[in-house]
Write a protein that holds these residues in place. Structure first.
Motif, short mmCIF file in Angstrom:
data_model
loop_
_atom_site.label_atom_id
_atom_site.label_comp_id
_atom_site.label_asym_id
_atom_site.label_seq_id
_atom_site.Cartn_x
_atom_site.Cartn_y
_atom_site.Cartn_z
N GLN A 238 0.61 -1.50 -0.07
CA GLN A 238 0.21 0.15 0.12
C GLN A 238 0.96 1.09 0.00
OE1 GLN A 238 -2.46 -0.74 3.45
NE2 GLN A 238 -4.14 -1.58 2.15
N TRP A 239 1.95 1.30 0.83
CA TRP A 239 2.80 2.47 0.76
C TRP A 239 3.49 2.53 -0.29
CZ3 TRP A 239 2.61 6.61 3.14
CH2 TRP A 239 2.03 6.56 4.65
N GLU B 60 2.46 1.69 -3.63
CA GLU B 60 1.31 2.41 -4.15
C GLU B 60 1.16 3.73 -4.09
OE1 GLU B 60 -2.44 0.32 -4.36
OE2 GLU B 60 -1.23 -1.84 -4.41
N GLU B 61 1.14 4.28 -2.70
CA GLU B 61 0.89 5.60 -2.34
C GLU B 61 2.26 6.43 -2.95
OE1 GLU B 61 -0.68 9.12 -0.81
OE2 GLU B 61 -1.61 7.19 -1.30
N ASP C 119 1.85 6.63 -6.68
CA ASP C 119 0.84 7.94 -6.75
C ASP C 119 1.02 9.35 -6.68
OD1 ASP C 119 -0.96 5.69 -7.39
OD2 ASP C 119 -2.09 5.58 -5.63
N ARG C 120 2.07 9.61 -5.50
CA ARG C 120 2.54 10.92 -5.43
C ARG C 120 3.54 11.32 -6.45
NH1 ARG C 120 3.02 11.42 1.28
NH2 ARG C 120 1.06 10.37 1.78
#
Length: 73
Positions: A41-42, A44-45, A48-49
């Protein structure tokens, strides 16, 4: 803190600075249980950022400015 913990703490304080740092890092590592789902999840985050930054949707700040916000207070 239990007497056992207090005794360990007193003994640890007799160690050199480097040994104390190593001990603290080892203790902190023992608390950090890997979680593949959370890591994904991190990841992917972060992607995305980065994508948003590259599209011009996010603004970046100089490191000195960011650190100054926390170190000058």
């Amino acid at each position: 803190m239990s007497q056992s913990s207090q005794s360990l703490s007193r003994e640890a304080r007799r160690l050199s600075i480097n040994e104390r740092v190593e001990l603290v890092e080892d203790l902190l590592d023992s608390l950090d249980t890997p979680d593949a789902t959370l890591d994904a999840q991190w990841g992917e985050e972060a992607e995305d950022r980065l994508d948003a930054y590259r599209r011009g949707e996010l603004k970046a700040l100089p490191l000195a400015e960011v650190l100054g916000k926390y170190l000058n207070n």
